[in-house]
Design a protein around this motif. Sequence first.
Motif, short mmCIF file in Angstrom:
data_model
loop_
_atom_site.label_atom_id
_atom_site.label_comp_id
_atom_site.label_asym_id
_atom_site.label_seq_id
_atom_site.Cartn_x
_atom_site.Cartn_y
_atom_site.Cartn_z
N ILE A 92 18.43 -21.87 -38.65
CA ILE A 92 17.69 -20.94 -39.50
C ILE A 92 16.46 -20.40 -38.76
O ILE A 92 16.16 -19.21 -38.83
CB ILE A 92 17.32 -21.60 -40.85
CG1 ILE A 92 18.60 -21.98 -41.60
CG2 ILE A 92 16.48 -20.67 -41.71
CD1 ILE A 92 18.40 -22.89 -42.79
N ALA A 93 15.81 -21.26 -37.99
CA ALA A 93 14.62 -20.82 -37.25
C ALA A 93 14.97 -19.75 -36.22
O ALA A 93 14.16 -18.88 -35.92
CB ALA A 93 13.95 -22.01 -36.56
N ASN A 96 17.29 -14.93 -36.08
CA ASN A 96 17.07 -13.55 -35.64
C ASN A 96 17.48 -13.34 -34.18
O ASN A 96 17.56 -12.22 -33.71
CB ASN A 96 15.60 -13.17 -35.81
CG ASN A 96 15.24 -13.04 -37.28
OD1 ASN A 96 16.11 -12.74 -38.10
ND2 ASN A 96 13.99 -13.31 -37.62
N GLY A 225 6.41 -27.26 -29.01
CA GLY A 225 6.62 -25.82 -28.89
C GLY A 225 7.90 -25.32 -29.55
O GLY A 225 8.12 -24.12 -29.66
N ARG A 227 10.11 -24.50 -32.65
CA ARG A 227 9.87 -24.22 -34.07
C ARG A 227 11.10 -24.62 -34.87
O ARG A 227 12.21 -24.23 -34.53
CB ARG A 227 9.62 -22.74 -34.29
CG ARG A 227 8.33 -22.25 -33.68
CD ARG A 227 8.35 -20.74 -33.72
NE ARG A 227 7.12 -20.19 -33.19
CZ ARG A 227 7.01 -18.93 -32.78
NH1 ARG A 227 8.04 -18.12 -32.87
NH2 ARG A 227 5.87 -18.50 -32.31
N ILE A 228 10.89 -25.36 -35.96
CA ILE A 228 12.01 -25.79 -36.80
C ILE A 228 11.68 -25.58 -38.27
O ILE A 228 10.55 -25.86 -38.69
CB ILE A 228 12.40 -27.26 -36.48
CG1 ILE A 228 13.64 -27.68 -37.27
CG2 ILE A 228 11.24 -28.23 -36.72
CD1 ILE A 228 14.34 -28.90 -36.71
N VAL A 229 12.64 -25.06 -39.01
CA VAL A 229 12.44 -24.84 -40.45
C VAL A 229 12.65 -26.17 -41.18
O VAL A 229 13.66 -26.84 -40.95
CB VAL A 229 13.41 -23.76 -40.99
CG1 VAL A 229 13.36 -23.66 -42.50
CG2 VAL A 229 13.11 -22.42 -40.35
N PRO A 230 11.72 -26.56 -42.05
CA PRO A 230 11.87 -27.85 -42.74
C PRO A 230 13.12 -27.91 -43.61
O PRO A 230 13.56 -26.90 -44.15
CB PRO A 230 10.63 -27.94 -43.62
CG PRO A 230 9.65 -27.00 -43.03
CD PRO A 230 10.45 -25.90 -42.41
N CYS A 233 11.12 -29.39 -48.38
CA CYS A 233 9.89 -28.62 -48.52
C CYS A 233 8.92 -29.31 -49.47
O CYS A 233 9.34 -30.00 -50.39
CB CYS A 233 10.19 -27.23 -49.04
SG CYS A 233 11.24 -26.31 -47.92
N ARG A 241 6.17 -30.63 -41.57
CA ARG A 241 7.56 -30.34 -41.21
C ARG A 241 8.59 -31.18 -41.98
O ARG A 241 9.78 -30.94 -41.91
CB ARG A 241 7.75 -30.54 -39.70
CG ARG A 241 7.02 -29.46 -38.91
CD ARG A 241 7.17 -29.61 -37.44
NE ARG A 241 6.53 -30.83 -36.96
CZ ARG A 241 6.46 -31.16 -35.68
NH1 ARG A 241 6.99 -30.39 -34.77
NH2 ARG A 241 5.86 -32.28 -35.33
N TYR B 17 6.65 -22.10 -39.59
CA TYR B 17 7.54 -22.93 -40.42
C TYR B 17 6.88 -24.21 -40.95
O TYR B 17 7.52 -24.98 -41.65
CB TYR B 17 8.86 -23.30 -39.71
CG TYR B 17 9.64 -22.11 -39.25
CD1 TYR B 17 9.80 -21.00 -40.07
CD2 TYR B 17 10.22 -22.10 -37.98
CE1 TYR B 17 10.52 -19.90 -39.64
CE2 TYR B 17 10.94 -21.00 -37.55
CZ TYR B 17 11.08 -19.90 -38.37
OH TYR B 17 11.79 -18.81 -37.95
N MET B 19 4.58 -26.39 -43.36
CA MET B 19 4.32 -26.10 -44.77
C MET B 19 2.84 -26.01 -45.12
O MET B 19 1.98 -26.55 -44.44
CB MET B 19 5.02 -27.15 -45.63
CG MET B 19 6.52 -26.87 -45.73
SD MET B 19 7.42 -28.16 -46.56
CE MET B 19 7.51 -29.42 -45.32
#
Lengths: 404, 81
Positions: A92-93, A96, A225, A227-230, A233, A241, B17, B19
């Motif tokens: 997800i991160a 794009n 460095g 980036r990761i989407v949790p 949440c 994170r 990302y 929170m």
Amino acid sequence: MNIIPGDGMRKCYFDYVATNPLHPEVLNTMMPYFKEEFGNPLSIYEPGQRAKKAIEEAREQVASMINARPSTIIFTSSGAEANSFALKGMAIAKQNQGNHVIVSRVEHHSILSSARFLEKSGFVVTYLPVDKYGFVDPEAVKDSITKETIVISIIHASSEIGTIEPIKEIAIVAQERNITMHTDAVATTGNIPIDVKDLGVDLLSMAAHQFYGPKGAGALYVKRGVRIVPLICGGIQEGGRRAGTENVPAIVGMGKAAEIAKSGMSRRIEHCKKLRDKIIEGVLKIPNVHLTGHHGNRLPHHASFVVEFIEGEAMLLMLSMKGIYSASGSACTSKALKSSPVLLSIGIPTALAQGSIVFSLGMSNTEEEVDYFLEEFPRIINRLREMSPFMKKKEGGSKCYTGG
Amino acid sequence: MKFVDDIKADVTADIVYMMCPMHILKLDEMVKGLENGQVLNILTDYDGALEDIPQWCERTGNEFIGMKETENFYEFYVRKT
């Protein structure tokens, strides 16, 4: 050493990949955090700050075991959570930049199911084949990369067949193309030396109960460095994170278990390897039994086989009646009575895959236990084969499996 | 909102990302480590930061230089004063 209480009968626990008993020192370290040290690590008063300090110490211990910085360790509730977090969070991160994810066919369900989830969400997943030993070929990884590839996740070692994958070589391929590389090291962390810098991975999953730590504690290493989407949440736990009030006793236990694993690793490996080799040598003397996975390049505490003409479940039951506890493939596959996708992927025919059995060892096991097992196992196989309709067919002239 | 370009930052904090309220905690922590006059650049994907960061600057007496949007993220510039 008898670690399982019971009726006085000898018990041989040969299922360390399912889980480990808790190390007594680990339990002692955890105890205060079940009792008087109950503070929430986010609270600013003293008991909260003491809990916070305990978590940060555990972070240092876990980081040190894999030669990482403490800030790169995110505690999770399990290896499965770490795996799901890694695959979904990275895909997800980076959505794009592309939509292609590469995994192997010998991954754990937590990776395979996450990969399927991503497929349903519009990502494209390549499931890489493996050779007859279960090895992923780094060249095949290279060939499957497209300009859309964003994440590669390959298991460090499968707990079903024990083969240790060439992660370092695969990570080089990923690094050269700026693709994020994750490895599921749940079966290896704490059991063989791991240095994340040497392996060259961006993310690595681990679980405490695979190295004499508590259940309910896992961790994901995320290189600085990245980036990761949790996945979960909420609040600012774990640096924002991974939300949820921390399982302080489990985290503290994981830290202590990591410290002990690091200092005692060579002794543990030596102990298990000796017993493992004895099991492999002894079991392979039985006719029509084949080792699965690679002979030399495998987990030091892991011996896995397929036994012709018998179902794994029957062997497990007969062995357990003799006080010997082992597994048939992965815990989930075994429960579903399905052929293991891992065994099918190394070219084992469906019928033979039913005869899968895995013995995994730990510090409680002794040479005497292995002797007892090697005495009982051939008898059990003989008895089951006498009852087996498949065996009768074989005697009638059908072809045996020859291992490749 | 003040949009800026070509601001040279002394330190960058990438909290994409992470929170809420990591943007405020990180801002506080990073600015504490700066010398007077130095500039902090914060990268985040969090929409709430659009309000929170200028407000934090006003409340703490630091200078909010401005922001820019890149890729899918926001970049905020804060000067320690």
